[in-house]
Design a protein around this motif. Structure first.
Motif, PDB file in Angstrom:
ATOM      1  N   ASN A   1       0.959  -0.969  -0.377  1.00 57.00           N
ATOM      2  CA  ASN A   1       0.083   0.114   0.499  1.00 57.00           C
ATOM      3  C   ASN A   1       0.710   1.035  -0.227  1.00 57.00           C
ATOM      4  OD1 ASN A   1      -2.639   0.835  -0.048  1.00 57.00           O
ATOM      5  ND2 ASN A   1      -2.769   1.642   2.501  1.00 57.00           N
ATOM      6  N   GLU A   2       1.484   1.370   0.514  1.00 55.18           N
ATOM      7  CA  GLU A   2       2.954   2.027   0.251  1.00 55.18           C
ATOM      8  C   GLU A   2       3.570   2.810  -0.245  1.00 55.18           C
ATOM      9  OE1 GLU A   2       4.724   5.860   2.081  1.00 55.18           O
ATOM     10  OE2 GLU A   2       3.074   4.751   3.497  1.00 55.18           O
ATOM     11  N   ASN A   3       3.846   1.960  -1.617  1.00 51.81           N
ATOM     12  CA  ASN A   3       4.434   1.956  -2.972  1.00 51.81           C
ATOM     13  C   ASN A   3       3.413   1.728  -3.410  1.00 51.81           C
ATOM     14  OD1 ASN A   3       6.995   0.126  -1.804  1.00 51.81           O
ATOM     15  ND2 ASN A   3       6.041  -1.931  -2.578  1.00 51.81           N
ATOM     16  N   ARG A   4       1.860   1.960  -3.221  1.00 56.52           N
ATOM     17  CA  ARG A   4       0.987   2.688  -4.225  1.00 56.52           C
ATOM     18  C   ARG A   4       0.806   3.906  -4.019  1.00 56.52           C
ATOM     19  NH1 ARG A   4      -2.368  -2.401  -2.281  1.00 56.52           N
ATOM     20  NH2 ARG A   4      -2.764  -4.122  -4.580  1.00 56.52           N
ATOM     21  N   LYS A   5       0.772   3.961  -2.697  1.00 56.17           N
ATOM     22  CA  LYS A   5       0.907   5.487  -2.205  1.00 56.17           C
ATOM     23  C   LYS A   5       1.901   6.705  -3.519  1.00 56.17           C
ATOM     24  CE  LYS A   5       0.531   5.444   1.938  1.00 56.17           C
ATOM     25  NZ  LYS A   5       0.572   5.609   3.565  1.00 56.17           N
ATOM     26  N   GLN A   6       3.700   5.882  -2.969  1.00 51.99           N
ATOM     27  CA  GLN A   6       4.470   6.830  -3.527  1.00 51.99           C
ATOM     28  C   GLN A   6       4.394   6.078  -5.551  1.00 51.99           C
ATOM     29  OE1 GLN A   6       7.889   4.101  -2.290  1.00 51.99           O
ATOM     30  NE2 GLN A   6       7.914   4.923  -0.907  1.00 51.99           N
ATOM     31  N   GLU A   7       3.632   5.694  -6.179  1.00 55.40           N
ATOM     32  CA  GLU A   7       3.532   5.283  -7.195  1.00 55.40           C
ATOM     33  C   GLU A   7       2.371   6.774  -7.502  1.00 55.40           C
ATOM     34  OE1 GLU A   7       2.885   2.788 -11.196  1.00 55.40           O
ATOM     35  OE2 GLU A   7       2.594   2.318  -9.379  1.00 55.40           O
ATOM     36  N   TYR A   8       1.517   6.463  -6.696  1.00 48.51           N
ATOM     37  CA  TYR A   8       0.651   7.711  -7.099  1.00 48.51           C
ATOM     38  C   TYR A   8       1.234   8.977  -7.742  1.00 48.51           C
ATOM     39  CZ  TYR A   8      -3.689   9.979  -6.246  1.00 48.51           C
ATOM     40  OH  TYR A   8      -5.120  11.714  -6.428  1.00 48.51           O
ATOM     41  N   PHE A   9       1.409   9.275  -6.213  1.00 50.66           N
ATOM     42  CA  PHE A   9       2.194  10.531  -6.729  1.00 50.66           C
ATOM     43  C   PHE A   9       3.450  11.134  -7.321  1.00 50.66           C
ATOM     44  CE2 PHE A   9       0.564  10.227  -1.530  1.00 50.66           C
ATOM     45  CZ  PHE A   9      -0.544  11.217  -1.422  1.00 50.66           C
TER      46      PHE A   9
ATOM     47  N   GLU B   1       2.071  15.971 -14.295  1.00 52.00           N
ATOM     48  CA  GLU B   1       2.171  17.617 -14.249  1.00 52.00           C
ATOM     49  C   GLU B   1       3.024  18.410 -15.454  1.00 52.00           C
ATOM     50  OE1 GLU B   1       3.063  18.426 -10.127  1.00 52.00           O
ATOM     51  OE2 GLU B   1       0.619  18.326  -9.549  1.00 52.00           O
ATOM     52  N   ILE B   2       4.229  16.865 -15.362  1.00 50.00           N
ATOM     53  CA  ILE B   2       5.437  17.616 -16.477  1.00 50.00           C
ATOM     54  C   ILE B   2       4.996  17.837 -17.850  1.00 50.00           C
ATOM     55  CG2 ILE B   2       7.921  16.415 -17.287  1.00 50.00           C
ATOM     56  CD1 ILE B   2       8.262  15.685 -14.155  1.00 50.00           C
ATOM     57  N   LEU B   3       4.217  16.513 -17.822  1.00 50.29           N
ATOM     58  CA  LEU B   3       3.542  15.835 -19.295  1.00 50.29           C
ATOM     59  C   LEU B   3       2.886  17.442 -20.236  1.00 50.29           C
ATOM     60  CD1 LEU B   3       3.045  12.006 -19.988  1.00 50.29           C
ATOM     61  CD2 LEU B   3       4.670  13.212 -20.763  1.00 50.29           C
ATOM     62  N   GLU B   4       2.065  17.270 -18.998  1.00 47.53           N
ATOM     63  CA  GLU B   4       0.761  18.989 -19.142  1.00 47.53           C
ATOM     64  C   GLU B   4       1.827  19.594 -19.308  1.00 47.53           C
ATOM     65  OE1 GLU B   4      -1.963  19.147 -15.904  1.00 47.53           O
ATOM     66  OE2 GLU B   4      -3.225  16.977 -16.491  1.00 47.53           O
ATOM     67  N   LYS B   5       2.547  20.117 -18.973  1.00 50.01           N
ATOM     68  CA  LYS B   5       3.403  21.379 -19.291  1.00 50.01           C
ATOM     69  C   LYS B   5       4.143  21.041 -20.337  1.00 50.01           C
ATOM     70  CE  LYS B   5       7.628  24.110 -17.225  1.00 50.01           C
ATOM     71  NZ  LYS B   5       8.130  24.155 -16.418  1.00 50.01           N
ATOM     72  N   LYS B   6       4.875  20.484 -20.757  1.00 56.65           N
ATOM     73  CA  LYS B   6       5.348  19.706 -21.765  1.00 56.65           C
ATOM     74  C   LYS B   6       3.848  20.329 -23.179  1.00 56.65           C
ATOM     75  CE  LYS B   6       7.681  16.024 -24.874  1.00 56.65           C
ATOM     76  NZ  LYS B   6       7.556  15.216 -25.048  1.00 56.65           N
ATOM     77  N   LEU B   7       3.415  19.631 -22.772  1.00 55.23           N
ATOM     78  CA  LEU B   7       2.131  19.480 -24.166  1.00 55.23           C
ATOM     79  C   LEU B   7       2.035  21.029 -24.170  1.00 55.23           C
ATOM     80  CD1 LEU B   7      -0.162  18.552 -25.559  1.00 55.23           C
ATOM     81  CD2 LEU B   7      -1.655  18.355 -23.679  1.00 55.23           C
TER      82      LEU B   7
ATOM     83  N   SER C   1      -3.748  17.207  -2.406  1.00 56.99           N
ATOM     84  CA  SER C   1      -2.222  17.619  -2.069  1.00 56.99           C
ATOM     85  C   SER C   1      -2.203  16.048  -1.755  1.00 56.99           C
ATOM     86  CB  SER C   1      -2.302  18.215  -1.650  1.00 56.99           C
ATOM     87  OG  SER C   1      -3.207  18.472   0.491  1.00 56.99           O
ATOM     88  N   TYR C   2      -0.203  15.665  -1.411  1.00 50.93           N
ATOM     89  CA  TYR C   2       0.820  14.912  -1.150  1.00 50.93           C
ATOM     90  C   TYR C   2       0.228  14.619   0.652  1.00 50.93           C
ATOM     91  CZ  TYR C   2       4.579  12.160   0.024  1.00 50.93           C
ATOM     92  OH  TYR C   2       4.908  11.335   0.687  1.00 50.93           O
ATOM     93  N   GLN C   3       0.653  16.631   0.848  1.00 53.85           N
ATOM     94  CA  GLN C   3       0.430  16.139   2.401  1.00 53.85           C
ATOM     95  C   GLN C   3      -0.733  16.088   2.819  1.00 53.85           C
ATOM     96  OE1 GLN C   3       3.897  16.656   3.999  1.00 53.85           O
ATOM     97  NE2 GLN C   3       2.446  15.923   6.056  1.00 53.85           N
ATOM     98  N   THR C   4      -1.689  16.143   2.402  1.00 57.50           N
ATOM     99  CA  THR C   4      -3.179  15.492   2.701  1.00 57.50           C
ATOM    100  C   THR C   4      -3.376  14.254   2.908  1.00 57.50           C
ATOM    101  OG1 THR C   4      -4.643  17.722   2.573  1.00 57.50           O
ATOM    102  CG2 THR C   4      -5.808  15.801   3.243  1.00 57.50           C
ATOM    103  N   SER C   5      -3.099  13.471   1.916  1.00 53.62           N
ATOM    104  CA  SER C   5      -3.003  12.156   1.748  1.00 53.62           C
ATOM    105  C   SER C   5      -2.540  11.515   2.101  1.00 53.62           C
ATOM    106  CB  SER C   5      -3.126  11.896  -0.122  1.00 53.62           C
ATOM    107  OG  SER C   5      -4.266  12.601  -1.091  1.00 53.62           O
ATOM    108  N   TYR C   6      -1.582  12.059   2.360  1.00 54.03           N
ATOM    109  CA  TYR C   6       0.078  10.679   2.995  1.00 54.03           C
ATOM    110  C   TYR C   6      -0.350  10.930   4.515  1.00 54.03           C
ATOM    111  CZ  TYR C   6       4.376   9.118   5.094  1.00 54.03           C
ATOM    112  OH  TYR C   6       5.279   8.228   5.382  1.00 54.03           O
TER     113      TYR C   6
END
Length: 300
Positions: A123-131, A138-144, A291-296
Motif C-alpha cells: 500500500n505504501e508503494n502504491r502511494k509512492q507511485e500515485y504521487f 504535471e510534467i507532461l501537461e507542461k510539455k503539452l 495534495s500530497y500532504q493531505t493524502s499522506y
C-alpha cells in the motif's frame, strides 16, 4: 519577467471578459485616432502608434475566444517556475524525453513485483507511485502546453490573414460608421430647421402646417433609411473580416491538434490518468487533485 497580457491591457487578472474586451477596444481606438492623423505625425510617432496597436491586438488575442483559461494556467506555471528555478535554462525536448523515460519506465513496463511485496508495504508503494504519477502528469501537461504554443507560433508565421491588419481595417470601418452617423444627424437637423421656419410664416393655415409636418417626417424617414443602408453595409464588412479571423483560428487549432508529437503526449497523459484513477480507487483517494500532504496524513 516580461509584461503579462493583463498589464499590457491595463486590467486586473480578475476582470471579466467584457471588461477586458472593452479595455482593448478603447486602447486600440485611442491609438488608431492618432494613426489616422498622418499629417501631424512624424514617422517615429506613427511607428510607435502602430507598434502599440500590434501589441494590444496580440495581447488580447491570447485571452480572447476561449483562450483565457489556458493562458492563466500557463502564466501560473511560468511564475512558479521563475520563483523556484530563477534563471535556470529550460531543458531541451531530447533531454526531457530521456529523463522522463528513465523516471517512469517501471510504470509502463508493468512490473508486477511493485505491488507484490511480501513485507506488507504494498500500500505504501502504491502511494509512492500515485504521487510519482501525479508529478509525471504535471510534467507532461507542461510539455503539452509548450508544444501547443510552439505549433501555434509556427502556424501564425504561415498565416494567410494578418489579424493586426484586420483590426486596423475594422477600426477604419468604425470611423466611417461614425462619420455616416454624424452626417445623418446633421441632415436631419437642417431638415427640421427648414420646415420649422416655413411653418412659422404668418397667415399659415393649420392644414398647410400639417402638410409641412408630414413632409418633414417623410424627408427625415428617407434620410434615416439612406444612411442606415450605408451603415449596414459597413457592419457586413466587419462581420466578413471577423469571419476571416475565426476561420483562420479554427484552421490553426485543427493543425495544432493534428501535430503527431502533441497527439502522442496527449495519449501518454491519458494513460497516466487511467493509472491514477486505478490507484486512487485502491488507496481510497477521493480525487486526483488531493495534495500530497493531505493524502499522506490520511493514509499513513
Amino acid at each position: 519577467m516580461k509584461k503579462t497580457v493583463y498589464e499590457i491591457l491595463g486590467v486586473s487578472p480578475t476582470a471579466s471578459d467584457a471588461e477586458i474586451k472593452k479595455a482593448y477596444h478603447v486602447l486600440v481606438r485611442n491609438v488608431h485616432s492618432d494613426v489616422t492623423d498622418l499629417e501631424n505625425l512624424s514617422p517615429e510617432e506613427k511607428g510607435r502608434c502602430e507598434t502599440l496597436i500590434r501589441e494590444y491586438t496580440e495581447a488580447y488575442g491570447k485571452i480572447s475566444k476561449g483562450k483565457r483559461a489556458e493562458y492563466d494556467r500557463t502564466l501560473a506555471l511560468s511564475r512558479n517556475a521563475h520563483n523556484v528555478r530563477g534563471n535556470q535554462r529550460t531543458k531541451t525536448n531530447q533531454t526531457f524525453v530521456s529523463e522522463f523515460n528513465q523516471m517512469f519506465q517501471d510504470v509502463f513496463v508493468g512490473n508486477d513485483s511493485f505491488y507484490g511485496s511480501k513485507d506488507g508495504k504494498s500500500n505504501e508503494n502504491r502511494k509512492q507511485e500515485y504521487f510519482r504519477l501525479k508529478s509525471s502528469r504535471e510534467i507532461l501537461e507542461k510539455k503539452l502546453r509548450n508544444l501547443q504554443l510552439e505549433e501555434e507560433k509556427r502556424q501564425s508565421q504561415n498565416r494567410s490573414v494578418n489579424p493586426f491588419q484586420i483590426q486596423m481595417d475594422i477600426g477604419t470601418i468604425h470611423s466611417v460608421m461614425n462619420e455616416l452617423e454624424l452626417k445623418k444627424q446633421n441632415e436631419i437637423t437642417l431638415t427640421r430647421l427648414e420646415y420649422t421656419s416655413k411653418m412659422k410664416k404668418p397667415l399659415m393655415t393649420k392644414s398647410k402646417k400639417d402638410q409641412l409636418q408630414a413632409k418633414m417626417e417623410e424627408t427625415i424617414a428617407q434620410i434615416n433609411a439612406k444612411y442606415q443602408t450605408q451603415i449596414e453595409e459597413q457592419k457586413k464588412k466587419i462581420v466578413e473580416l471577423e469571419q476571416k479571423i475565426k476561420e483562420q483560428e479554427e484552421a490553426q487549432k485543427k493543425a495544432i491538434n493534428n501535430n503527431p508529437e502533441i497527439q502522442r503526449t496527449k495519449a501518454s497523459i491519458e494513460q497516466i490518468r487511467k493509472n491514477l484513477d486505478m490507484l486512487a480507487e485502491q488507496l481510497g483517494y477521493q480525487t486526483q487533485s488531493t495534495s500530497y500532504q493531505t493524502s499522506y496524513n490520511a493514509h499513513k
